[in-house]
Design an enzyme around this catalytic site. Structure first.
Site, short mmCIF file in Angstrom:
data_model
loop_
_atom_site.label_atom_id
_atom_site.label_comp_id
_atom_site.label_asym_id
_atom_site.label_seq_id
_atom_site.Cartn_x
_atom_site.Cartn_y
_atom_site.Cartn_z
N GLY A 167 0.81 -1.21 0.00
CA GLY A 167 0.00 0.00 0.00
C GLY A 167 0.84 1.26 0.00
O GLY A 167 0.62 2.18 -0.80
N MET A 212 4.75 3.17 1.99
CA MET A 212 5.96 2.92 2.76
C MET A 212 6.41 4.18 3.48
O MET A 212 6.47 5.26 2.89
CB MET A 212 7.04 2.40 1.80
CG MET A 212 8.36 2.10 2.46
SD MET A 212 8.18 0.78 3.70
CE MET A 212 9.48 1.27 4.83
N GLU A 213 6.77 4.00 4.75
CA GLU A 213 7.02 5.12 5.66
C GLU A 213 8.45 5.66 5.64
O GLU A 213 8.91 6.20 6.66
CB GLU A 213 6.69 4.65 7.09
CG GLU A 213 7.68 3.62 7.68
CD GLU A 213 7.23 2.16 7.58
OE1 GLU A 213 6.41 1.86 6.70
OE2 GLU A 213 7.71 1.33 8.37
N HIS A 232 4.09 6.28 11.57
CA HIS A 232 5.33 5.50 11.66
C HIS A 232 6.53 6.39 11.98
O HIS A 232 7.56 5.88 12.43
CB HIS A 232 5.60 4.80 10.32
CG HIS A 232 5.06 3.39 10.24
ND1 HIS A 232 5.18 2.48 11.25
CD2 HIS A 232 4.43 2.75 9.21
CE1 HIS A 232 4.63 1.32 10.85
NE2 HIS A 232 4.17 1.46 9.63
N HIS A 266 -1.39 6.25 8.76
CA HIS A 266 -0.55 5.12 9.16
C HIS A 266 0.93 5.43 8.85
O HIS A 266 1.79 5.30 9.73
CB HIS A 266 -1.01 3.86 8.42
CG HIS A 266 -0.21 2.64 8.72
ND1 HIS A 266 -0.60 1.71 9.65
CD2 HIS A 266 0.97 2.19 8.22
CE1 HIS A 266 0.31 0.75 9.72
NE2 HIS A 266 1.28 1.02 8.85
N GLU A 267 1.20 5.83 7.62
CA GLU A 267 2.61 6.07 7.25
C GLU A 267 3.17 7.25 8.04
O GLU A 267 4.31 7.22 8.48
CB GLU A 267 2.72 6.34 5.74
CG GLU A 267 2.15 5.26 4.84
CD GLU A 267 2.58 3.84 5.17
OE1 GLU A 267 3.70 3.66 5.68
OE2 GLU A 267 1.77 2.90 4.96
#
Ligand code: 0A1
Ligand code: ZN
Length: 879
Positions: free
Chosen positions: A267, A269-270, A307, A303-304
């Site tokens: 989906g 990436m952080e 992180h 979410h990312e």
């Protein structure tokens, strides 16, 4: 057949790294036929390692080594070993600089790990072990270094050059080339490294942090997507504010960037300061994104971003600790989504995913604890167990400690471990130290795989006015784990009296002022709870709010479930009662297909449709029948055809008997004013599209007219797709063909919409039988190299179109096996995810099982099988 078996890596073998890297200087020369990577590592022996004069071991994958030098002196052939997957330098000083030059070919990188090209731009994906595809490096998360990155490329083709941190230099070079240098002041593991080079437009915004610092927010997308950035940028600002308010976390760099790429395995990436997103998880406009897509984008952006603290500032010691960052971050993004929308609906969605897919994983061949003890291929462990069950485990800690102590625990965790690579145990210890609670038994949630089951029985002692609940727990065996211990389970309960009133929960006679809900803490195999002062047999409301990721068995009667549907003050349990009732009715039709559909179910749905006084978001959820996947998960030896038939029969029965109510619901929820994303408007669209879907399911002519009109006039993708989906799932063959064609012509230029168009067909038992799926694979818009397209056709078919995939002739299985073998050569991560449905063969009735197993064996016997697919296939076939 594969000859070299992948190695199993065990947590018990963990050793601290023998060497540490303080500084990494990278120079990328990007060309059309490849890229040259110059790396300078400042290395020193780790004082904490007992390794003595261990050689320096650097991981590498698919690299051409051009040169290697130590403190400026080129190493001769005998001074190092290039093992193919590693570079080993045998005698090195205490501290030194290592210069390595490698050549890579991003344009031929179809695995999408490391540096690769997507729609003409260069981008990276380094988690978990992609950095080793860029240069030789100790590619493990407990090696944290400062990175300085200089990118050189053609100025016209790649005007935008990005990496982590802050830009510190830029300039022109000969031959129409230019460079930009980036410096990231925060030490980080290599998996958080990122680089992007492309011809991208920049969307700018700013955010002022709680301490008054102004942060540059930038989003980079291909020019055609310039109009699809606003929502993600707004979601980012909401996330930044929320993390300050709720967790006290302020952003740390001066710039935060988001990039959208079309080809991406996951989906998003952080990467530190430079989050890279799958286009479908970040780009949105009212015309092209559904309500579900907007909500998903908001959650993933959050979410990312979250992180940055839970994952980047405090990272994982090793990949066994993956849930340290993922479980905690999913919990944080779920709290955020609940705060932004409807908490009950969010909880229902999360519990549905858990009960349908994570429970299945926990009961399947790849079952593993939230902190696994071993793995072969770490990319196979980005699972629902690590993410979703991991989040449930954090949620239980939150429930046990309460809001305020949990916050003190997270503050302590961030403060104590800032800049470190740590373990799930360190997380739990911070929670214990801040709260004074003993979580030693609770730690079993990290160590034991499998879904605990609670069997609840009750007794009512009319004379003594005592109601007794007995709860037994058991944790099932899973591969490699038997004889498990009881776990610490927070079990939220309430009792309802005959009139629907919540009863006070008194543990002893005579006390007053008792709460109407209690969180019972289960720690033993069996508990008995006595509630006093109960004058009539109550109806128990169990596991309120889904307070733990467990199965609950209690013999509710249909009467009791109907009662809970109407009276339970806990929204989640109201919904759950409706689901249990529907499951019971469908299951009875599986056993006796000719039996009558429970008339009280029809009445219950009728009153849901009529009752406009109820929370419409909850009603929209309550109207969804349990999915086929969930019904399969609940059965012992799933007979897919019987499940499908029974569910369809119930749906047809409901739609036929509630036709008038459905039409009324459709009209009463018609669009009003401008498109909005409030929970109420989302609920209205959901109700309306559900009504439409049901009407078309029974071939209703008036429904057909409404769907065609909606498809024509809708001003947003939710309604347009709702109408298209209803048509695709109907028997109006000509109309649905026309609708599909018109829709494609209108949106063929938009990859995200084309993905929706593919998946609506592939997931439909009416439009997605195997010949049609094969045609979709030959469609001009299909692209084998693009994971989203692969997922939208093959993934949707195998995981959503269950009656077609499980065709009793085995054709669906054979098809999947063929596609998995094909994809394994180009993109093993995607192949390994796609094969999952076949690996669950033991769950099904014998006639399915045999055919699934033989398809799986065909995959096993493929030449040069990747380690990714090897692991899941072999674990699934193991005795
Ligand atoms: N850490 C990312 C997910 C992710 C994991 C692996 C990837 O490549 C194998 C890519 C992304 C997240 O949790 O969002
Ligand atoms: Zn994550």
């Amino acid at each position: 057949m594969r000859t070299n078996q992948p190695q199993t890596i065990c947590l018990s073998d963990y050793k601290v790294p023998a060497y540490l890297v303080d500084q990494v200087d990278l120079r990328f020369e990007l060309f059309e036929d490849g890229a040259r990577v110059h790396s300078v590592l400042s290395v020193r022996r780790n004082p904490e390692s007992s390794g003595g004069d261990e050689p320096l071991y650097l991981h590498g994958d698919s690299l051409v080594l051009e040169s290697v030098a130590l403190n400026g002196t080129p190493l001769a052939a005998g001074d190092f070993d290039d093992l193919g997957d590693a570079l080993v330098v045998s005698s090195v000083p205490e501290a030194f600089e290592l210069q390595v030059v490698t050549w890579i070919e991003p344009q031929n990188n179809t695995r999408l790990e490391g540096l690769y090209k997507s729609s003409g731009m260069f981008c990276t994906q380094c988690e978990a072990e992609g950095f080793r595809c860029i240069t030789f490096y100790p590619d493990r998360p407990d090696v944290m270094a400062r990175f300085r990155t200089r990118i050189e490329a053609d100025r016209d083709a790649y005007p935008v050059l990005l990496s982590n941190g802050n830009p510190v230099a830029k300039g022109d070079l000969e031959g129409g080339r230019h460079y930009v240098t980036w410096e990231d002041p925060f030490p980080k593991p290599a998996y958080l490294f990122a680089l992007v080079a492309g011809d991208l437009v920049e969307k700018k915004d700013t955010f002022t942090t709680c301490s008054g610092r102004s942060i540059d927010l930038r989003m980079y997308v291909e020019p055609r997507n310039a109009q699809k950035c606003d929502f993600a940028l707004d979601a980012l600002k909401r996330s930044m504010r929320w993390d300050e308010d709720v967790y006290g976390r302020e952003y740390d760099l001066d710039i935060f960037m988001i990039v959208a790429v079309d080809d991406f395995n996951m989906g998003a990436m952080e990467n530190k300061g430079l989050n890279i997103f799958n286009s479908s998880c970040v780009l949105a406009s009212q015309e092209t994104a559904t309500d579900a897509a907007f909500q998903r984008i908001e959650a993933i952006v959050a979410h990312e971003y979250f992180h940055n603290w839970s994952g980047n500032r405090v990272t994982c010691r090793d990949w066994f600790q993956l849930s340290l960052k993922e479980g905690f971050t999913v919990f944080r993004d779920a709290q955020f989504s609940a705060d932004m929308g409807s908490p009950t609906v969010k909880r229902i969605e999360d519990a549905t995913l858990l009960r349908t897919a994570q429970f299945a994983e926990d009961a399947g061949p790849m079952a593993h604890p939230v902190r696994p003890a071993s793995y072969m291929e770490i990319s196979n462990f980005y699972t629902l167990t690590i993410y979703e069950k991991g989040a449930e485990v954090v949620r239980m800690i939150h429930n046990l400690l309460g809001e305020s102590l949990f916050r003190q625990g997270s503050d302590l965790y961030f403060q104590r471990h800032d800049g470190q690579a740590v373990t799930t145990d360190d997380f739990v210890r911070a929670m214990e130290d801040a709260s004074g609670r003993d979580l030693s038994q609770f730690r079993l949630w990290y160590e034991q795989a499998g879904t605990p089951a609670l069997t609840v029985t009750d007794e009512f002692d009319e004379e003594r006015c005592v109601y007794r609940l007995t709860v037994r727990q058991s944790v099932p065996d899973t591969p490699g784990q038997t004889g498990k211990k009881p776990q610490h389970i927070p079990f939220a309960v309430g009792l309802l009296g005959r009139d629907g009133q919540p009863l006070p929960l008194l543990f002893s006679a005579g006390s007053d002022d008792a709460p109407v809900e209690r969180v019972l803490e289960l720690t033993e195999r069996e508990h008995c709870f006595e509630f006093h002062g109960v004058s009539e047999r109550p109806v128990p409301s169990l596991l309120r709010g889904f307070s733990a990721p467990v199965r609950v068995h209690y013999p509710w009667t249909r009467e009791q479930l109907l009662f809970l549907m109407n009276h339970d003050p806990d929204g989640f349990n109201r919904w759950d009662a409706g689901q249990r009732l529907a499951v019971d009715v469908i299951q009875s039709l599986i056993v006796a297909p000719e039996a009558e559909v429970e008339p009280r179910l029809v009445d219950a749905y009728r009153s849901l449709l009529r009752n406009t006084g109820l929370d419409q978001a909850l009603v929209a959820k309550m109207l969804q029948l349990p999915s086929e996947a969930y019904l399969i998960e609940l059965s012992e030896q799933a007979d897919v055809a019987a499940i499908h038939r029974a569910r369809e029969a119930v749906l047809s029965h409901l739609a036929t008997h509630l036709r008038d109510e459905l039409l009324a619901c459709y009209h009463c929820n018609s669009a009003q004013g401008d498109y909005q994303l409030t929970p109420d408007s989302v609920a209205r669209r959901s109700l309306r599209n559900t009504a439409l879907g049901w009407l078309l399911h029974i071939g209703d002519q008036q429904g057909l007219v409404l769907a065609q009109e909606q498809l024509r006039s809708a001003d947003n993708m939710t309604d347009r797709l709702g109408a298209l989906r209803a048509l695709v799932n109907s028997d109006f063959v000509e109309e649905r063909t026309q609708a599909l064609e018109g829709f494609y012509q209108a949106f063929r230029e938009d990859p995200q919409v084309v993905e929706l168009w593919f998946s609506v067909q592939a997931a439909s038992v009416r439009a997605g039988q195997l010949p049609q799926i094969t045609q979709l694979l030959e469609h001009e818009a299909f692209d084998w190299k693009n994971p989203n397209k692969v997922r939208s056709v093959i993934g949707a078919f195998a995981s959503q179109n269950l009656a077609a995939f499980h065709n009793p002739d085995g054709s669906g299985y054979a098809f999947l096996a063929t596609q998995v073998c094909r994809l394994d050569d180009s993109n093993p991560q995607i192949a390994s995810r796609l094969v999952t449905p076949l690996t669950r063969w033991r769950k099904f009735a014998p006639e399915y099982r045999v055919l699934m197993k033989s398809a799986l064996e065909r995959v096993r016997d493929k030449d040069r099988l990747s380690g990714d697919v090897y692991e899941v296939v072999h674990k699934s076939l193991a005795d």
